[in-house]
Design a protein around this motif. Structure first.
Motif, short mmCIF file in Angstrom:
data_model
loop_
_atom_site.label_atom_id
_atom_site.label_comp_id
_atom_site.label_asym_id
_atom_site.label_seq_id
_atom_site.Cartn_x
_atom_site.Cartn_y
_atom_site.Cartn_z
N LEU A 422 42.27 -13.25 -32.18
CA LEU A 422 42.98 -14.35 -31.54
C LEU A 422 43.76 -13.86 -30.32
CD1 LEU A 422 44.45 -16.15 -34.70
CD2 LEU A 422 42.36 -16.72 -33.46
N ALA A 423 44.36 -12.68 -30.44
CA ALA A 423 45.12 -12.12 -29.32
C ALA A 423 44.21 -11.82 -28.14
CB ALA A 423 45.84 -10.84 -29.77
N PHE A 424 43.00 -11.32 -28.41
CA PHE A 424 42.06 -11.04 -27.31
C PHE A 424 41.64 -12.33 -26.61
CE2 PHE A 424 37.66 -10.91 -25.83
CZ PHE A 424 37.76 -9.93 -24.85
N ASN A 440 49.77 -22.77 -29.18
CA ASN A 440 48.69 -23.54 -29.80
C ASN A 440 48.07 -22.80 -30.98
OD1 ASN A 440 48.51 -26.06 -28.53
ND2 ASN A 440 47.60 -25.15 -26.72
N TYR A 441 47.91 -21.49 -30.85
CA TYR A 441 47.43 -20.71 -31.99
C TYR A 441 48.44 -20.82 -33.14
CZ TYR A 441 43.86 -18.55 -29.04
OH TYR A 441 42.77 -18.32 -28.24
N GLY A 442 49.73 -20.83 -32.80
CA GLY A 442 50.76 -20.99 -33.82
C GLY A 442 50.67 -22.34 -34.52
N ILE A 469 51.90 -15.81 -36.25
CA ILE A 469 50.72 -15.77 -35.38
C ILE A 469 51.14 -15.91 -33.92
CG2 ILE A 469 48.66 -17.05 -34.69
CD1 ILE A 469 48.18 -15.40 -37.12
N LYS A 470 52.06 -16.83 -33.65
CA LYS A 470 52.51 -17.05 -32.27
C LYS A 470 53.09 -15.77 -31.68
CE LYS A 470 55.80 -19.83 -29.59
NZ LYS A 470 56.88 -20.82 -29.65
N SER A 471 53.84 -15.02 -32.47
CA SER A 471 54.47 -13.80 -31.98
C SER A 471 53.43 -12.76 -31.57
CB SER A 471 55.40 -13.22 -33.06
OG SER A 471 55.89 -11.97 -32.66
N VAL A 472 52.46 -12.50 -32.44
CA VAL A 472 51.43 -11.50 -32.14
C VAL A 472 50.65 -11.88 -30.89
CG1 VAL A 472 49.35 -10.36 -32.99
CG2 VAL A 472 51.22 -10.82 -34.56
N VAL A 473 50.20 -13.12 -30.84
CA VAL A 473 49.35 -13.57 -29.75
C VAL A 473 50.12 -13.61 -28.42
CG1 VAL A 473 48.02 -15.54 -28.92
CG2 VAL A 473 47.84 -14.86 -31.30
#
Length: 665
Positions: A422-424, A440-442, A469-473
């Motif tokens: 997701l981060a990529f 949006n991923y969050g 998830i939002k933090s990592v991405v």
């Protein structure tokens, strides 16, 4: 080989030799990464990052929207260090030269600090857990469990940030060469910041002096104006922030200019399209829809409800804004995902094909060669990325379920397994479009985890999983954006990673501190107050929808939500597929959604800022391009800094002596 060919060959060799010598000279001049991070740079980063944490917190708790402040931070770093070195020089103390690499390091560290404060969820998913937001979202709403309440606390919030915020730093480090050098992704904000930093250090002292004077002037005006306004705001609804600029009738529908220098400065930084979209949303909501729906009281919703009840008019405001945000977010999420996959496929397919543009590409590669050489000169071992990601992931897997038992440990494991891909995708899309879609991923994680966890645990699990998830991405995307800045300013990637880590650590402390500065001094979350934190209620309602479905919506609200969701998708389709002359006038649904819940005054302030920029460009475009970031930074920082003494006075129970209020004659 004839004479002309030999001559051309000799010229080419000479040019290549000169280019090699130039790159060698540049490499010699650039200091090693350990010297690019300076003690004065760290102190200035802490100071600027702290100021911007307060400013960004104020914006997120009021408007809910934060413009890109990278350029403003870089400018402030340049002004502070350059002014400080000149003062020391006049005092007879010589200091080391201020380089563009040090400027880049300070910008990276300070941006990481305030980004942690913004992305930490203090105005959204974490604040959505408190009791006030629970009550605003409807105590009697099915699925809105009283168990899903956790009051803000400095200790657990700081621990939560330290647990989740460092994971994203290690995700994409092995792909920095692929994203920055091989794929040549632009990351427009990172590139613009780099260009401006180089401009600061290459321009003459005369322009630098003008920028320093302009910043000081407008900083002072903004700070003193905030101090002056304070005297007239004795009670709620008093002061210049409630000035009925367009009359009392318009004031009742939130159409007024509240003399907020922070919003004006933010409007000067944001594009004209964003500001006009805000105004369009304000006219559509508070100018048309809410007055018309308000007349249906007793028909569509009961008459005896509180103003903040989700079963009344406030429910329409909250859920229609959610529909606009979800429609716009889902469309852009799918668009960028498809665009990313098509782009990757196209690059891999055409990798070995030669085209007529080969000569031009080689020329461009020659120009970028020195930047690539410096960027790749210092190797970052793969094991650092892998070990760092594993250690911080395991830490989160252990401690997050202890902080929030509703989020099971195996959900956290799955989240961190999926996070790198997701981060990529997010970083690749941001490199192409400058849109960081981490939120949006969050939201996707919020809906998935909320639905899987059930009614009892779903709200907390969804909100916390959203933040994870939002933090990592988001953090990984910000790091890649800073890598693009480093590539252009010839700054060491190692220095950037360490600067980002320092800034993130500072942000994990400054974020909660700046939040509690507002939370203890002001009535945060009050829908009729100055710090209504609109996104906290929006995220809570999303979590309720994820566990309970649409039965929580008031009468006819679902049909309105369908309509505005479709409107958001349709507007994006028209913008992307219609001729440019028509598409450029399409509003941004994400910006439109904010006035639906917050009010029209925000749009008025932002449009004043955009009007200033428009007129300035008409009068003197060159001067406007150089001075707009400076003036906007001064306005934002001045009133933002006044928040500190205002909060201290409020905590000390020292109230303003005058209440200026307007009533009908």
């Amino acid at each position: 080989m004839n004479t002309e060919e030999r001559k051309d060959c000799q010229e080419n060799k000479q040019e290549n030799q000169e280019e090699v010598e130039e790159r060698t000279e540049i490499s010699r001049k650039i200091q090693p990464w350990t010297k690019q991070i300076t003690l004065r740079g760290v102190f200035v980063s802490i100071f600027i990052g702290s100021i911007y944490s307060v400013i960004a917190m104020k914006l997120s708790l009021t408007a809910g929207m934060i413009p890109h402040l990278n350029v403003s931070v870089a400018l402030l770093a340049f002004i502070f260090i350059r002014t400080g070195t000149k003062v020391l020089k006049k005092a007879g103390i010589m200091s080391k030269p201020f380089t563009q690499q040090e400027n880049t390091m300070i910008q990276t560290c300070a941006v990481a600090c305030y980004s942690t404060a913004v992305g930490g969820g203090f105005s959204s998913y974490l604040l959505a857990l408190n009791k006030k937001t629970y009550e605003l979202s409807g105590v009697d709403t099915e699925g809105n469990s009283p168990r899903a309440v956790k009051e803000p606390g400095f200790g657990w919030m700081t621990a939560f940030l330290f647990t989740i915020c460092f994971v994203g730093l290690f995700v994409l480090i092995p792909l920095r060469k692929a994203l920055i050098v091989d794929l040549k992704l632009t990351y427009p904000t990172g590139m613009a910041t780099a260009v401006l930093i180089k401009g600061f250090h290459n321009q003459g002292d005369n322009m630098a002096k003008k920028q320093v004077r302009a910043f000081t002037k407008y900083f002072s005006i903004s700070f003193l104006w905030g101090f002056f306004q304070w005297f007239f705001s004795g009670k709620e609804g008093c002061g210049f922030s409630q000035f009925p600029t367009f009359g009392l009738q318009a004031w009742k529908q939130t159409f007024f200019f509240d003399f907020n220098m922070t919003y004006i400065g933010a409007g000067m930084i944001c594009s004209h399209l964003v500001n006009l979209s805000l105004l369009f949303g304000a006219v559509l909501s508070y100018g048309l829809m809410w007055p018309l729906i308000g007349r249906l009281k007793g028909d569509w919703f009961p008459e005896n409800l509180q103003e903040s009840s989700m079963k009344g008019l406030y429910g329409y405001k909250a859920f229609v804004s959610v529909a606009l945000i979800l429609g716009d977010g889902l469309y852009n999420f799918l668009k960028i995902l498809c665009f990313t996959l098509i782009n990757i496929y196209g690059r891999s397919k055409n990798k070995n094909l030669k085209t007529d543009m080969d000569v031009q590409k080689k020329t461009e590669e020659g120009k970028d060669l020195k930047q690539n050489e410096v960027f790749l000169r210092e190797n970052i071992p793969m094991w650092i990325s892998v070990v760092g990601y594993i250690i911080f992931s395991i830490t989160s897997i252990i401690f997050i379920p202890l902080m929030f038992p509703q989020l099971k440990w195996y959900y956290v494991v799955v989240a961190y397994i999926l996070a790198p891909s997701l981060a990529f995708c997010n970083s690749y899309g941001a490199g192409l479009t400058d849109m960081n879609m981490g939120y949006n991923y969050g939201k996707v994680a919020l809906f998935v985890l909320g639905a899987l966890s059930g009614k009892e645990n779903g709200i907390v699990a969804g909100l916390v999983g959203c933040g994870l998830i939002k933090s990592v991405v988001t953090v990984s995307c910000i790091l890649m954006q800073d890598f693009r800045t480093a590539h252009h300013t010839l700054t060491s990637p190692r220095a950037m990673i360490l600067s980002q880590a320092i800034g993130t650590a500072i942000g994990c402390v400054m974020g909660p501190l700046s939040f509690f500065l507002f939370y203890k001094a002001f009535d945060v979350g009050n829908p009729s107050g100055n710090f209504e934190a609109p996104y906290a209620l929006i995220y809570r309602n999303m979590a309720i929808l994820s566990v309970q479905g649409f039965s929580a919506l008031p009468h006819h609200c679902l049909q309105l939500c369908y309509g505005f969701f479709a409107f958001a998708v349709a507007v994006n389709l028209v913008r992307d597929f219609s001729p440019h002359k028509m598409g450029k006038w399409m509003p941004l649904p994400m910006a439109m959604a904010l006035p639906f819940l917050v009010g029209a005054y925000l749009a008025i302030d932002m449009c004043v800022g955009t009007l200033v920029v428009f007129v300035w460009h008409k009068l003197n475009t060159r001067k406007a391009e150089l001075m707009v970031p400076t003036v906007a930074s001064g306005l934002i920082c001045g009133e933002g800094l006044w928040i500190l003494p205002a909060a201290i006075l409020a905590l000390a129970k020292i109230n303003p002596p005058i209440c200026m209020k307007f009533v009908p004659s």
